[in-house]
Design a protein around this motif. Structure first.
Motif, mmCIF file in Angstrom:
data_model
loop_
_atom_site.group_PDB
_atom_site.id
_atom_site.type_symbol
_atom_site.label_atom_id
_atom_site.label_comp_id
_atom_site.label_asym_id
_atom_site.label_seq_id
_atom_site.Cartn_x
_atom_site.Cartn_y
_atom_site.Cartn_z
ATOM 1 N N PHE A 82 4.753 0.010 2.207
ATOM 2 C CA PHE A 82 5.477 0.991 1.287
ATOM 3 C C PHE A 82 6.719 -0.034 0.725
ATOM 4 O O PHE A 82 7.125 -0.948 1.163
ATOM 5 N N VAL A 83 6.860 0.503 -0.580
ATOM 6 C CA VAL A 83 7.913 -0.192 -1.428
ATOM 7 C C VAL A 83 8.461 0.711 -2.423
ATOM 8 O O VAL A 83 7.938 1.841 -2.708
ATOM 9 N N ASP A 84 9.876 0.461 -2.648
ATOM 10 C CA ASP A 84 10.366 1.393 -3.754
ATOM 11 C C ASP A 84 10.826 0.586 -4.779
ATOM 12 O O ASP A 84 10.755 -0.642 -4.862
ATOM 13 N N ASP A 85 11.326 1.499 -5.820
ATOM 14 C CA ASP A 85 11.579 0.837 -7.300
ATOM 15 C C ASP A 85 13.110 0.705 -7.360
ATOM 16 O O ASP A 85 13.245 0.406 -8.535
ATOM 17 N N SER A 86 13.566 0.357 -6.458
ATOM 18 C CA SER A 86 15.143 0.551 -6.601
ATOM 19 C C SER A 86 15.548 -1.019 -6.885
ATOM 20 O O SER A 86 16.713 -1.357 -7.225
ATOM 21 N N GLY B 97 -4.173 0.588 -4.392
ATOM 22 C CA GLY B 97 -3.837 1.723 -4.261
ATOM 23 C C GLY B 97 -2.298 2.163 -4.273
ATOM 24 O O GLY B 97 -1.737 1.723 -3.443
ATOM 25 N N VAL B 98 -1.791 2.687 -5.361
ATOM 26 C CA VAL B 98 -0.439 2.943 -5.517
ATOM 27 C C VAL B 98 -0.235 4.322 -5.889
ATOM 28 O O VAL B 98 -0.743 4.961 -6.725
ATOM 29 N N ALA B 99 0.518 5.005 -4.794
ATOM 30 C CA ALA B 99 0.866 6.541 -4.980
ATOM 31 C C ALA B 99 2.247 6.640 -4.216
ATOM 32 O O ALA B 99 2.762 6.162 -3.663
ATOM 33 N N PRO B 100 2.960 7.959 -5.113
ATOM 34 C CA PRO B 100 4.383 8.173 -4.603
ATOM 35 C C PRO B 100 4.117 8.693 -3.137
ATOM 36 O O PRO B 100 3.183 9.149 -2.413
ATOM 37 N N SER B 101 4.988 8.139 -2.380
ATOM 38 C CA SER B 101 5.324 8.592 -0.919
ATOM 39 C C SER B 101 6.593 9.044 -0.377
ATOM 40 O O SER B 101 7.734 8.545 -1.101
ATOM 41 N N ASP B 102 6.633 9.707 0.853
ATOM 42 C CA ASP B 102 7.803 9.832 1.361
ATOM 43 C C ASP B 102 8.189 8.595 2.455
ATOM 44 O O ASP B 102 9.258 8.926 3.194
ATOM 45 N N GLY B 103 7.221 7.731 2.491
ATOM 46 C CA GLY B 103 7.636 6.767 3.538
ATOM 47 C C GLY B 103 6.839 6.607 4.864
ATOM 48 O O GLY B 103 7.066 5.873 5.761
ATOM 49 N N LYS B 104 6.211 7.954 5.263
ATOM 50 C CA LYS B 104 5.856 8.141 6.460
ATOM 51 C C LYS B 104 4.381 7.644 6.614
ATOM 52 O O LYS B 104 3.512 7.576 5.882
ATOM 53 N N THR B 105 4.258 6.904 7.913
ATOM 54 C CA THR B 105 3.011 6.394 8.185
ATOM 55 C C THR B 105 2.096 7.662 8.759
ATOM 56 O O THR B 105 2.389 8.546 8.891
ATOM 57 N N ASP B 106 0.875 7.165 8.728
ATOM 58 C CA ASP B 106 -0.295 8.161 9.237
ATOM 59 C C ASP B 106 -0.067 8.530 10.625
ATOM 60 O O ASP B 106 -0.123 9.730 10.843
ATOM 61 N N MET C 207 17.435 7.483 -9.765
ATOM 62 C CA MET C 207 16.758 7.984 -8.580
ATOM 63 C C MET C 207 15.848 6.811 -8.084
ATOM 64 O O MET C 207 14.883 6.440 -8.838
ATOM 65 N N THR C 208 15.433 6.577 -6.716
ATOM 66 C CA THR C 208 14.594 5.666 -6.197
ATOM 67 C C THR C 208 13.417 6.294 -5.966
ATOM 68 O O THR C 208 13.312 7.360 -5.243
ATOM 69 N N ASN C 209 12.371 5.758 -6.239
ATOM 70 C CA ASN C 209 10.983 6.327 -5.824
ATOM 71 C C ASN C 209 10.348 5.422 -4.799
ATOM 72 O O ASN C 209 10.220 4.368 -4.914
ATOM 73 N N LYS C 210 9.643 6.088 -3.834
ATOM 74 C CA LYS C 210 9.061 5.230 -2.928
ATOM 75 C C LYS C 210 7.558 5.391 -3.047
ATOM 76 O O LYS C 210 7.113 6.374 -3.267
ATOM 77 N N TYR C 211 6.831 4.152 -2.920
ATOM 78 C CA TYR C 211 5.430 4.277 -3.098
ATOM 79 C C TYR C 211 4.435 3.655 -1.728
ATOM 80 O O TYR C 211 5.220 2.829 -1.121
ATOM 81 N N ARG C 212 3.529 4.398 -1.517
ATOM 82 C CA ARG C 212 2.602 3.992 -0.619
ATOM 83 C C ARG C 212 1.502 2.986 -1.286
ATOM 84 O O ARG C 212 1.121 3.457 -2.403
ATOM 85 N N ILE C 213 1.458 1.825 -0.696
ATOM 86 C CA ILE C 213 0.590 0.869 -1.156
ATOM 87 C C ILE C 213 -0.714 0.753 -0.217
ATOM 88 O O ILE C 213 -0.509 0.397 0.808
ATOM 89 N N GLU C 214 -1.939 0.968 -0.955
ATOM 90 C CA GLU C 214 -2.980 0.647 -0.034
ATOM 91 C C GLU C 214 -3.845 -0.517 -0.208
ATOM 92 O O GLU C 214 -4.239 -0.642 -1.585
ATOM 93 N N ALA C 215 -4.067 -1.636 0.492
ATOM 94 C CA ALA C 215 -4.437 -2.862 0.356
ATOM 95 C C ALA C 215 -5.986 -2.674 -0.026
ATOM 96 O O ALA C 215 -6.820 -1.829 0.680
ATOM 97 N N PRO C 216 -6.836 -3.152 -0.752
ATOM 98 C CA PRO C 216 -8.141 -3.318 -0.846
ATOM 99 C C PRO C 216 -8.778 -3.734 0.454
ATOM 100 O O PRO C 216 -10.110 -3.017 0.474
#
Length: 138
Positions: free
Chosen positions: A29-33, A50-59, A1-10
Motif C-alpha cells: 500500500f502507498v499513498d500519494d501525499s 497492479g495499481v488500484a485505489p484502496s482504503d488500505g485494508k489487507t485481505d 486530499m490524500t489517496n491510498k493505493y493498493r499495489i499488486e506485485a507481478p
C-alpha cells in the motif's frame, strides 16, 4: 486530499520492500501525499504492477470483518524517518527544497536531515545547502 493505493506485485509471493513500499504476499500500500509516494506509484505503473485505489485494508482484515461483522482494528503506523544516506544527492536536495519556508516542523526536519548528512556521508553540496539556509536566516 490524500489517496491510498493498493499495489499488486507481478510476483504474487513477493514479500519485502520495493521502492520504499513494503509488500506482503504480493500486496503493498502507498499513498500519494509525498513525493516519494507519487514516484513509487509511477514506478509501479511503468513496471506492470497492479495499481488500484484502496482504503488500505489487507485481505485478512477484510475477511475478519466479513466473519465477525466488526471492523478490523489496526495498529498505528509509525512513519519511517527520511534517511538521506539512502538517496542520491539530487534527491536529498529536492527533499530539502520541499521543506523550505514552511512551518517549524519543516524547519526541524531540514535541520535533522543536515545533521544526519553531516554525521553520515557528509556530501559537500548538501551541507552547503544547510549553510546557505543558515546564512539566509541571519
Amino acid at each position: 486530499m490524500t489517496n491510498k493505493y493498493r499495489i499488486e506485485a507481478p510476483v504474487r509471493s513477493f514479500s519485502g520492500d520495493s521502492v520504499g513500499v513494503t509488500f506482503t504476499k504480493g500486496t503493498g500500500f502507498v499513498d500519494d501525499s509525498t513525493k516519494e509516494g507519487r514516484a513509487a506509484l509511477e514506478y509501479f505503473r511503468r513496471h506492470g504492477y497492479g495499481v488500484a485505489p484502496s482504503d488500505g485494508k489487507t485481505d485478512e482484515e477484510r475477511a475478519q470483518e466479513i466473519v465477525t461483522g466488526v471492523p478490523a482494528q489496526r495498529e498505528p503506523v509509525t512513519p519511517v524517518a527520511y534517511d538521506p544516506a539512502k538517496y542520491n544527492q539530487d534527491d536529498v536536495l529536492v527533499y530539502l527544497d520541499s521543506l523550505a519556508d514552511k512551518d517549524s516542523d519543516s524547519q526541524a526536519e531540514f535541520d535533522r536531515i543536515i545533521a544526519a548528512e553531516r554525521d553520515g556521508k557528509a556530501r559537500k553540496t548538501i551541507l552547503a545547502r544547510g549553510e546557505q539556509k543558515q546564512e539566509a536566516g541571519k
